[in-house]
Design a protein around this motif. Structure first.
Motif, PDB file in Angstrom:
ATOM      1  N   GLY A  72      10.735  10.897 -21.041  1.00 41.39           N
ATOM      2  CA  GLY A  72       9.951  10.504 -19.857  1.00 41.39           C
ATOM      3  C   GLY A  72       9.774  11.704 -18.945  1.00 41.39           C
ATOM      4  N   VAL A  73       9.359  12.811 -19.521  1.00 38.86           N
ATOM      5  CA  VAL A  73       9.307  14.068 -18.762  1.00 38.86           C
ATOM      6  C   VAL A  73       8.140  14.077 -17.769  1.00 38.86           C
ATOM      7  CG1 VAL A  73       7.839  15.346 -20.392  1.00 38.86           C
ATOM      8  CG2 VAL A  73       9.541  16.571 -19.037  1.00 38.86           C
ATOM      9  N   ALA A  74       7.141  13.225 -18.014  1.00 34.46           N
ATOM     10  CA  ALA A  74       5.947  13.155 -17.155  1.00 34.46           C
ATOM     11  C   ALA A  74       5.345  14.540 -16.943  1.00 34.46           C
ATOM     12  CB  ALA A  74       6.266  12.463 -15.838  1.00 34.46           C
ATOM     13  N   ALA A  79      12.004  18.355 -14.794  1.00 35.34           N
ATOM     14  CA  ALA A  79      12.261  19.285 -15.903  1.00 35.34           C
ATOM     15  C   ALA A  79      12.124  20.738 -15.456  1.00 35.34           C
ATOM     16  CB  ALA A  79      11.306  19.001 -17.063  1.00 35.34           C
ATOM     17  N   SER A  80      11.224  21.001 -14.506  1.00 33.66           N
ATOM     18  CA  SER A  80      11.037  22.387 -14.083  1.00 33.66           C
ATOM     19  C   SER A  80      12.298  22.930 -13.410  1.00 33.66           C
ATOM     20  CB  SER A  80       9.834  22.495 -13.137  1.00 33.66           C
ATOM     21  OG  SER A  80      10.119  21.891 -11.889  1.00 33.66           O
ATOM     22  N   HIS A  81      13.012  22.063 -12.694  1.00 31.22           N
ATOM     23  CA  HIS A  81      14.250  22.529 -12.046  1.00 31.22           C
ATOM     24  C   HIS A  81      15.366  22.700 -13.077  1.00 31.22           C
ATOM     25  CE1 HIS A  81      12.891  22.527  -7.875  1.00 31.22           C
ATOM     26  NE2 HIS A  81      12.218  21.425  -8.163  1.00 31.22           N
ATOM     27  N   SER A  98       2.439   9.545 -22.338  1.00 31.84           N
ATOM     28  CA  SER A  98       1.193   9.484 -21.579  1.00 31.84           C
ATOM     29  C   SER A  98       0.402  10.784 -21.734  1.00 31.84           C
ATOM     30  CB  SER A  98       1.506   9.235 -20.111  1.00 31.84           C
ATOM     31  OG  SER A  98       0.462   9.751 -19.316  1.00 31.84           O
ATOM     32  N   GLN A  99      -0.797  10.658 -22.302  1.00 27.69           N
ATOM     33  CA  GLN A  99      -1.600  11.858 -22.543  1.00 27.69           C
ATOM     34  C   GLN A  99      -2.001  12.536 -21.242  1.00 27.69           C
ATOM     35  OE1 GLN A  99      -2.584   8.815 -22.852  1.00 27.69           O
ATOM     36  NE2 GLN A  99      -4.721   8.493 -22.350  1.00 27.69           N
ATOM     37  N   ARG A 100      -2.173  11.699 -20.201  1.00 27.29           N
ATOM     38  CA  ARG A 100      -2.660  12.258 -18.949  1.00 27.29           C
ATOM     39  C   ARG A 100      -1.632  13.208 -18.329  1.00 27.29           C
ATOM     40  NH1 ARG A 100      -2.592  10.255 -14.038  1.00 27.29           N
ATOM     41  NH2 ARG A 100      -1.447   8.470 -14.813  1.00 27.29           N
ATOM     42  N   PHE A 105       1.929  18.782 -18.303  1.00 28.29           N
ATOM     43  CA  PHE A 105       3.196  19.333 -18.767  1.00 28.29           C
ATOM     44  C   PHE A 105       2.968  20.476 -19.764  1.00 28.29           C
ATOM     45  CE2 PHE A 105       7.066  19.145 -21.502  1.00 28.29           C
ATOM     46  CZ  PHE A 105       7.957  19.599 -20.540  1.00 28.29           C
ATOM     47  N   ILE A 106       1.950  20.359 -20.599  1.00 30.64           N
ATOM     48  CA  ILE A 106       1.659  21.438 -21.556  1.00 30.64           C
ATOM     49  C   ILE A 106       1.405  22.751 -20.809  1.00 30.64           C
ATOM     50  CG2 ILE A 106       0.021  22.292 -23.275  1.00 30.64           C
ATOM     51  CD1 ILE A 106      -0.445  19.399 -24.129  1.00 30.64           C
ATOM     52  N   GLU A 107       0.665  22.668 -19.708  1.00 30.82           N
ATOM     53  CA  GLU A 107       0.402  23.886 -18.941  1.00 30.82           C
ATOM     54  C   GLU A 107       1.700  24.488 -18.409  1.00 30.82           C
ATOM     55  OE1 GLU A 107      -2.452  25.279 -19.250  1.00 30.82           O
ATOM     56  OE2 GLU A 107      -2.958  23.445 -20.359  1.00 30.82           O
TER      57      GLU A 107
END
Ligand SMILES: C[S@@+](CC[C@H](N)C(=O)[O-])C[C@H]1O[C@@H](n2cnc3c(N)ncnc32)[C@H](O)[C@@H]1O
Lengths: 220, 265
Positions: A72-74, A79-81, A98-100, A105-107
Motif C-alpha cells: 500500500g505504498v501509494a 516510503a520516501s522517508h 492503484s495505477q493512478r 510512485f514510479i517517478e
C-alpha cells in the motif's frame, strides 16, 4: 537536531529525516539545512508512521541497508522517508494496485535508487514473490485501506519474513466494518495478527488520523 | 549491487508498461470526451446563433418558424436564397407539411433584404461548419455511451452514459468515485455552492449535476433534493457493483428508483 531513531531526527517539535536526494522535495515538505546536511520535514498528518513517532512510539528498529516490503505504498509519502533512512544499500519494494498513484510512485523510484515499484494486489503475494527471492526482508510495512488487512499482512509475513523480523501495520477501523465498535475491531485484528507475530506496541494515531492504530511487531 | 540495480530497472520498466497498457485507464479517454462534449455544445450554440443572426437579414421570418437548430441550418445550407423555398424542397429537410407551407408563404412575402451570392456563400459555409460540429458531437456521444457501458455498465444504465461521464470527470477517476460517499456524489458539480455553504453557512446544495437526471427533473420541485439523494445512493451501489464485477445487475436498483420517482412526483 536530536537523533531519536537511527536516521530519524527531531528538532523544535518536528520530525525529520536526512534527505537522500538533496535539493528535491517529494510531497511539498519543508527542507531544512543544518551545516552541510539537508533534512526533510516529516508530516504526521500525511504519514501514519510519523504520527506514531509523534505519539511516542518507543522502539523502531530500522536502519541503513535494510530491505523493506511496503504494502500500500501509494504515492510513496511514507516510503520516501524510509528511503531516507535505509540509504543506498537498502531497498524498498513498494506494492500498490492503484495505477493512478503508482504513476507518481514510479517517478519517485526514478529519483531514488533504493525504491522499486510493484503494481500488484497485496492479497496475491505469489505474483511478486519472484522479485523478492534475492532480498531478505527485514521490515514488512503495511498501510492498506482494506478489509482483511490482518489476513493480508499475515499472508505476506508467512512468505517473506523470517523469525524475529519486524512487522509494522497501520490498522484502519473503518475499512473493516463501519458498525462494530472501534475497540472491538482493533482487538479482533490484534488477535489475528498474534497468529504470526508478537506484538511489541500499538499506538492510536489521533489526532493525526481518526480510528487508526499502528502496531509494531516481531515475527514469531 | 549490480544485481539490485538490474532488478530495479527491470521493475520500473515493467510498472511503466503496466500503468500504460493494462491499467491506464479507459477512464482518461472518457473524461476527456465528456469535457469536450460540453465545449462542442457551446461552440455549436454560438455558431448557430451567428448563422441565424446573419441569415435573418435575408429571411427574418424563418427564425420563428423553425426552432430546431439542425433543421434551420440544413434549410439555409441546402436551399440558400428565399426564392428556393418551395413547399416541396422544404419538405426534404423539414418533414412537416403544415410548417413547410407556412415557410413557403412567408418566403414569398418576406420583409428581408436581398443579399448577394458572395454573402450567401459565407453564411452557408458557417452553417455547414456548425452542422459538422453537431455531427462530431453526436459521434462523440456515441463513443462515450459505448465506453461507459463497457467500463461502468451498471452505473451508466442508472445514470445515463453522458451524465455519468460528466460525474466521472468531476470526480477525476473511477476509483475515487467508487470510494465516494453517496452524499458527495449527490453534490458533484455543485462545488461552488458547497464551498459557499462551508464558508459562510449558506444553504447546502441539494444536488449538482444530478439535477439533469430525468428522475430528478420528473418529480415535484420540492422533492428534487430527496430524489437526488435516493439516486446518489443507488448510483453509489451501482459503482461498487461495477468496480467489483461489471456484471449487469442494475435492474433492481432501477426499479426501486422508478418507484421512488413516482412516489415523489
Ligand atoms: C492509505 S493509502 C497508503 C498511504 C501510504 N502508505 C503513505 O503513507 O504514503 C492505501 C493504499 O493502499 C492501496 N491498496 C488498497 N488495497 C490494496 C491491495 N489489495 N493491494 C495493493 N494495494 C492496495 C490503495 O491503492 C492505496 O494507495
Amino acid at each position: 537536531m536530536k537523533q531519536i531513531f537511527e536516521g530519524i531526527f527531531s528538532s523544535k517539535g518536528k520530525i525529520l529525516t536526512k534527505n537522500f536526494t538533496p535539493g528535491k522535495k517529494v510531497y511539498g515538505e519543508k527542507l531544512v539545512k543544518t551545516g552541510s546536511v539537508e533534512y526533510r520535514e516529516w508530516n504526521p498528518y500525511r504519514s501514519k508512521l510519523c504520527a506514531a513517532i509523534k505519539k511516542g512510539l518507543k522502539k523502531l528498529e530500522i536502519k541503513k541497508g535494510l530491505n523493506v516490503l511496503y504494502l500500500g505504498v501509494a504515492e510513496g509519502t511514507t516510503a520516501s522517508h524510509l528511503s531516507d533512512v535505509i540509504e543506498e544499500k537498502g531497498l524498498i519494494f513498494g506494492v500498490d494496485l492503484s495505477q493512478r498513484t503508482m504513476k507518481k510512485f514510479i517517478e519517485l523510484c526514478e529519483d531514488r535508487e533504493n525504491l522499486v515499484p510493484v503494481l500488484e494486489n497485496a492479497e496475491k503475494p505469489e505474483k511478486y514473490e519472484k522479485y523478492l527471492k534475492n532480498s531478505e526482508i527485514s521490515l514488512l510495512y503495511q498501510d492498506l485501506s482494506q478489509r482483511k488487512q490482518a489476513q493480508i499482512f499475515n499472508k505476506n509475513a508467512k512468505k517473506f519474513l523470517k523469525k524475529g523480523k519486524l512487522g509494522i501495520i497501520a490498522i484502519k477501523a473503518k475499512s473493516i466494518s463501519s458498525t462494530e465498535n472501534i475497540e472491538k475491531i482493533f482487538e479482533k485484528q490484534k488477535e489475528e495478527l498474534k497468529k504470526e507475530f508478537d506484538i511489541i506496541e500499538c499506538i492510536p494515531l489521533q489526532p493525526y488520523e481518526k480510528s487508526h492504530l499502528l502496531c509494531v511487531m516481531k515475527k514469531k | 549491487m549490480a544485481k539490485k540495480d538490474d532488478l530495479r530497472r527491470k521493475l520500473i520498466q515493467k510498472a511503466r508498461k503496466e500503468v500504460k497498457t493494462k491499467y491506464v485507464g479507459r477512464e482518461s479517454h472518457i473524461i476527456r470526451a465528456a469535457d469536450i462534449l460540453s465545449d462542442l455544445d457551446e461552440i455549436f450554440n454560438l455558431l448557430y446563433e451567428d448563422s441565424r443572426e446573419w441569415y435573418g437579414i435575408h429571411f427574418p421570418e424563418m427564425d420563428r418558424l423553425v426552432k430546431t437548430p439542425e433543421i434551420y441550418l440544413n434549410l439555409v445550407n441546402e436551399l440558400g436564397l428565399r426564392k428556393n423555398f418551395s413547399e416541396q424542397k422544404i419538405l426534404k429537410y423539414y418533414k412537416n407539411k403544415e410548417k413547410a407551407k407556412q415557410i413557403e408563404t412567408k418566403a414569398k412575402n418576406s420583409v428581408g433584404s436581398e443579399i448577394e451570392e458572395k454573402d450567401l456563400k459565407k453564411i452557408q459555409s458557417l452553417a455547414k461548419q456548425s452542422l459538422l460540429i453537431k455531427k462530431e458531437k453526436n459521434s462523440l456521444v456515441e463513443y462515450v455511451e459505448k465506453e461507459m457501458k463497457k467500463e461502468l455498465p451498471n452505473f451508466s444504465n442508472l445514470c445515463g452514459a453522458v451524465l455519468g461521464a460528466k460525474l466521472l470527470s468531476e470526480a477525476g477517476a473511477i476509483e475515487k468515485m467508487v470510494k465516494m460517499p453517496a452524499s458527495t456524489i449527490q453534490v458533484l458539480g455543485a462545488e461552488k455552492a458547497l464551498f459557499r455553504h462551508l464558508k459562510s453557512g449558506a444553504k447546502p446544495p441539494k444536488y449538482g449535476l444530478l439535477f439533469q437526471h430525468p428522475f430528478v427533473q420528473q418529480v415535484k420541485t420540492v422533492n428534487r433534493g430527496k430524489m437526488a439523494r435516493s439516486l446518489a445512493s443507488k448510483l453509489s451501489i451501482a459503482l461498487k457493483q461495477d468496480f467489483f464485477s461489471k456484471k449487469e445487475k442494475y435492474e433492481k436498483l432501477l426499479k426501486e428508483l422508478e418507484k421512488r420517482a413516482s412516489e415523489l412526483s
